[in-house]
Structures are given as C-alpha cells and as structure tokens.
Design a protein around this motif. Sequence first.
Motif, mmCIF file in Angstrom:
data_model
loop_
_atom_site.group_PDB
_atom_site.id
_atom_site.type_symbol
_atom_site.label_atom_id
_atom_site.label_comp_id
_atom_site.label_asym_id
_atom_site.label_seq_id
_atom_site.Cartn_x
_atom_site.Cartn_y
_atom_site.Cartn_z
ATOM 1 N N GLY A 244 4.128 -3.271 8.690
ATOM 2 C CA GLY A 244 5.240 -2.506 8.125
ATOM 3 C C GLY A 244 6.480 -3.371 8.122
ATOM 4 N N VAL A 245 7.192 -3.352 7.024
ATOM 5 C CA VAL A 245 8.416 -4.167 6.954
ATOM 6 C C VAL A 245 9.581 -3.324 6.463
ATOM 7 C CG1 VAL A 245 7.132 -6.290 6.453
ATOM 8 C CG2 VAL A 245 8.068 -4.946 4.563
ATOM 9 N N MET A 246 10.735 -3.717 6.895
ATOM 10 C CA MET A 246 11.959 -3.120 6.384
ATOM 11 C C MET A 246 12.439 -4.013 5.256
ATOM 12 S SD MET A 246 14.064 -0.681 6.932
ATOM 13 C CE MET A 246 14.198 -0.152 8.637
ATOM 14 N N ALA A 247 12.683 -3.390 4.111
ATOM 15 C CA ALA A 247 13.197 -4.165 2.979
ATOM 16 C C ALA A 247 14.589 -3.633 2.662
ATOM 17 C CB ALA A 247 12.272 -4.024 1.781
ATOM 18 N N ARG A 248 15.571 -4.482 2.879
ATOM 19 C CA ARG A 248 16.950 -4.039 2.632
ATOM 20 C C ARG A 248 17.349 -4.348 1.202
ATOM 21 N NH1 ARG A 248 16.835 -5.600 7.835
ATOM 22 N NH2 ARG A 248 17.262 -3.902 9.284
ATOM 23 N N LEU B 83 0.802 -1.226 0.000
ATOM 24 C CA LEU B 83 0.000 0.000 0.000
ATOM 25 C C LEU B 83 0.829 1.267 0.000
ATOM 26 C CD1 LEU B 83 -2.876 -0.883 2.491
ATOM 27 C CD2 LEU B 83 -2.844 -1.060 -0.005
ATOM 28 N N ARG B 84 2.042 1.183 0.531
ATOM 29 C CA ARG B 84 2.851 2.399 0.580
ATOM 30 C C ARG B 84 4.307 2.032 0.751
ATOM 31 N NH1 ARG B 84 0.473 6.844 4.201
ATOM 32 N NH2 ARG B 84 -0.802 7.036 2.330
ATOM 33 N N THR B 85 5.163 2.815 0.173
ATOM 34 C CA THR B 85 6.585 2.593 0.387
ATOM 35 C C THR B 85 7.272 3.938 0.563
ATOM 36 O OG1 THR B 85 8.346 2.572 -1.297
ATOM 37 C CG2 THR B 85 6.281 1.472 -1.881
ATOM 38 N N HIS B 86 8.209 3.987 1.499
ATOM 39 C CA HIS B 86 9.029 5.196 1.592
ATOM 40 C C HIS B 86 10.461 4.843 1.941
ATOM 41 C CE1 HIS B 86 7.982 5.173 5.971
ATOM 42 N NE2 HIS B 86 6.828 4.783 5.489
ATOM 43 N N PRO B 87 11.387 5.681 1.481
ATOM 44 C CA PRO B 87 12.802 5.369 1.698
ATOM 45 C C PRO B 87 13.167 5.478 3.165
ATOM 46 C CG PRO B 87 12.557 7.481 0.564
ATOM 47 C CD PRO B 87 11.184 6.938 0.754
ATOM 48 N N PHE B 88 14.046 4.604 3.601
ATOM 49 C CA PHE B 88 14.518 4.645 4.985
ATOM 50 C C PHE B 88 15.982 5.059 5.016
ATOM 51 C CE2 PHE B 88 16.287 2.719 8.831
ATOM 52 C CZ PHE B 88 15.438 3.231 9.776
ATOM 53 N N SER B 89 16.738 4.498 4.087
ATOM 54 C CA SER B 89 18.140 4.895 3.936
ATOM 55 C C SER B 89 18.481 4.680 2.466
ATOM 56 C CB SER B 89 19.029 4.034 4.830
ATOM 57 O OG SER B 89 19.048 2.706 4.329
ATOM 58 N N ASP B 90 19.736 4.849 2.110
ATOM 59 C CA ASP B 90 20.133 4.671 0.710
ATOM 60 C C ASP B 90 19.799 3.287 0.182
ATOM 61 O OD1 ASP B 90 20.983 7.186 0.474
ATOM 62 O OD2 ASP B 90 23.131 6.761 0.676
ATOM 63 N N SER B 91 19.862 2.313 1.060
ATOM 64 C CA SER B 91 19.726 0.945 0.557
ATOM 65 C C SER B 91 18.533 0.208 1.146
ATOM 66 C CB SER B 91 21.002 0.164 0.854
ATOM 67 O OG SER B 91 21.171 0.108 2.253
ATOM 68 N N SER B 92 17.682 0.921 1.869
ATOM 69 C CA SER B 92 16.526 0.204 2.406
ATOM 70 C C SER B 92 15.282 1.081 2.357
ATOM 71 C CB SER B 92 16.801 -0.268 3.830
ATOM 72 O OG SER B 92 17.075 0.833 4.656
ATOM 73 N N ARG B 93 14.159 0.401 2.332
ATOM 74 C CA ARG B 93 12.877 1.098 2.305
ATOM 75 C C ARG B 93 11.945 0.484 3.339
ATOM 76 N NH1 ARG B 93 12.526 4.259 -2.102
ATOM 77 N NH2 ARG B 93 10.272 4.482 -2.113
ATOM 78 N N VAL B 94 10.991 1.307 3.754
ATOM 79 C CA VAL B 94 9.921 0.781 4.603
ATOM 80 C C VAL B 94 8.712 0.552 3.703
ATOM 81 C CG1 VAL B 94 8.310 1.292 6.469
ATOM 82 C CG2 VAL B 94 10.733 1.884 6.719
ATOM 83 N N VAL C 193 16.787 -2.601 -1.374
ATOM 84 C CA VAL C 193 15.823 -2.160 -2.368
ATOM 85 C C VAL C 193 16.153 -0.720 -2.712
ATOM 86 C CG1 VAL C 193 13.382 -1.790 -2.853
ATOM 87 C CG2 VAL C 193 14.069 -3.630 -1.334
ATOM 88 N N HIS C 194 16.592 -0.520 -3.913
ATOM 89 C CA HIS C 194 16.993 0.828 -4.295
ATOM 90 C C HIS C 194 15.898 1.496 -5.096
ATOM 91 C CE1 HIS C 194 21.081 -0.102 -3.063
ATOM 92 N NE2 HIS C 194 20.869 -1.283 -3.633
ATOM 93 N N ARG C 195 15.891 2.782 -4.984
ATOM 94 C CA ARG C 195 14.981 3.534 -5.837
ATOM 95 C C ARG C 195 15.320 3.200 -7.295
ATOM 96 N NH1 ARG C 195 12.213 8.248 -4.827
ATOM 97 N NH2 ARG C 195 13.259 8.582 -2.850
ATOM 98 N N GLY C 196 14.333 2.827 -8.052
ATOM 99 C CA GLY C 196 14.584 2.539 -9.461
ATOM 100 C C GLY C 196 15.159 1.159 -9.720
ATOM 101 N N ALA C 197 15.215 0.363 -8.675
ATOM 102 C CA ALA C 197 15.700 -1.004 -8.892
ATOM 103 C C ALA C 197 14.783 -1.725 -9.878
ATOM 104 C CB ALA C 197 15.734 -1.763 -7.570
ATOM 105 N N SER C 198 15.345 -2.592 -10.639
ATOM 106 C CA SER C 198 14.521 -3.259 -11.643
ATOM 107 C C SER C 198 13.551 -4.214 -10.963
ATOM 108 C CB SER C 198 15.412 -4.030 -12.614
ATOM 109 O OG SER C 198 16.113 -5.017 -11.911
ATOM 110 N N ARG C 199 12.449 -4.443 -11.621
ATOM 111 C CA ARG C 199 11.458 -5.361 -11.067
ATOM 112 C C ARG C 199 12.067 -6.745 -10.941
ATOM 113 N NH1 ARG C 199 7.337 -2.291 -10.836
ATOM 114 N NH2 ARG C 199 7.511 -0.550 -12.266
ATOM 115 N N GLY C 200 11.652 -7.441 -9.915
ATOM 116 C CA GLY C 200 12.270 -8.733 -9.667
ATOM 117 C C GLY C 200 13.446 -8.580 -8.714
ATOM 118 N N GLN C 201 13.955 -7.350 -8.624
ATOM 119 C CA GLN C 201 15.017 -7.067 -7.661
ATOM 120 C C GLN C 201 14.403 -6.415 -6.415
ATOM 121 O OE1 GLN C 201 18.497 -7.368 -8.246
ATOM 122 N NE2 GLN C 201 17.962 -8.566 -10.037
ATOM 123 N N GLY C 202 13.130 -6.455 -6.318
ATOM 124 C CA GLY C 202 12.498 -5.845 -5.155
ATOM 125 C C GLY C 202 11.929 -4.472 -5.470
#
Length: 256
Positions: A34-38, A11-22, A40-49
């Motif tokens: 709510g989960v921490m996803a490590r 439902l929602r995603t926001h950046p937490f640090s350079d390499s992780s998102r909530v 996961v980069h902005r613009g990462a290709s699909r399948g890469q999270g």
Amino acid sequence: MPNLTTPAILLRTHPFSDSSRVLRFYARDLGLVGVMARGVHRGASRGQGGVGTFAEGVAVISFRENRDLQTLREFAPARAHLALGADVRRLAGASVAAELVLRHAGQEPHPQLFDSLSKGLERIEQAAPGEVIGEALALGWRIVQVLGFGPELTTCTACGSVLEEEEMARFDLEAGGIRGPGCPAAEGSRRVGPVARAQLGTLLRGKVPDGLRGARAHVSLLDDFTTFHMLGGRRLESFRFLEPDADAGAEVSARN
Ligand SMILES: [Zn+2]
C-alpha cells in the motif's frame, strides 16, 4: 530511505484526503504493498498520476520496513488496461483476480503470482468477446492455484484412492476436491466427469482448454470454491457478471 523500483499492478485505489490517495499495488519485487500518493486528485489527467485500476507499469517506492503505507515516488504505467474497465465481463474477471490477490497475497515477493496476474489481465483484455469467460476462468483458477488453494482433482478426498481417468466423480466443496464414485459426497455435490476434470486442470495452469464446455458451471464452481475456501463465506459480486454467451454440454453439473 531507499527507493525501490519494481514492476507493479494497481489493484485498488481509494481517497485519503483532498489531495492524496491510497493505492494498493501488487508489486513483483515487494508483493502486496500500500502506498500513499500525494498530489493525486480525483479526475486528474493521465500522466499526472490519475491512473486507473489494473494499470501495470514501473513503480518507484520509497520503502521503509514495518510501516503500513509506503510512499509512491513515481508510477509510469506501460499498460493502462483501459479496456478492462470498459466491458462488464472483462472487468468482472479482472476484479475476481484482484480481490483474491488483495485478500491472500503476502507482503513478500511472489514472482509467479505477479506474472500469472500480469499475463492473465492482458489475456482477458485482448480476448475476443466469446473468449472472455474462458480467460476469466483461467486467471481466476490460476490465482487460486498459485496462492496454494488449488483443489484436489486426482485422488479421492475421502479414501485417497487415485481416480481412473474415465470415472465419474463428485466435487466435494468442503473437502476442497473430488470424491470417487465409491465414496459419499455431501448432498448437492456437483458431478465432475472426466472432461470437466481435465478442463479444470488446464484452467488451474492458467490456460483455456480447447472447446471449453459448461462455462456457466465452471464459473459457478469457481464462485462457490473461492467463497468457501478464500473469502470467508462472502460471495464476490463480480461473479454475477461472468455470464457466458451460451452454454453447451455441461460436464460439471449445476448446483442443485
Ligand atoms: Zn474414495
């Protein structure tokens, strides 16, 4: 720590640090989580999270009681729902539903809510252009109903008498339901005729009524109702984009 596997909708995603998102999911077996996803980069290709909002699939979550953020092990989206983001009205309809769930769903399973959301998002995505608003209304009102906020449509909220099918009523926003013809309603209350009441009842069951009339007035009522009863007076921006193509035969009168 046990891993839990559950169907989930992002439902929602926001950046937490350079390499992780909530990421905030509505999960069928966990409720709102709510989960921490490590990694996961902005613009990462699909399948890469790099999954988009409203994606639905199976999440594997490393779960521990009593912590704010769980850890995402894996999310395999089965339905990316990309078309929801590509059309402003579809996006608005999906966003209204997501916002209501984010504000009011609990951290316990509510399968009926999950299934309503899942089905409704799919229907908004696949609707013909002329049916998008109807589907957005059906999902929005369904979520209101399943979360326990549904308006009273059969008995007068002032005197408790049951309305005759053909009677003209008013919708008293503060009371959260209709006022019969003999009872006063707040100034500016919408008229809701028999057809509008029946159509609203159908929308609350998550279905689009045949020959939906007054779509604009229905959108405006959902907007006012959720703002007052579920959003603490703060109007959702998304409603501005739920513009019907044309509008005929409004049976819910516009706000005056
Ligand atoms: Zn009454």
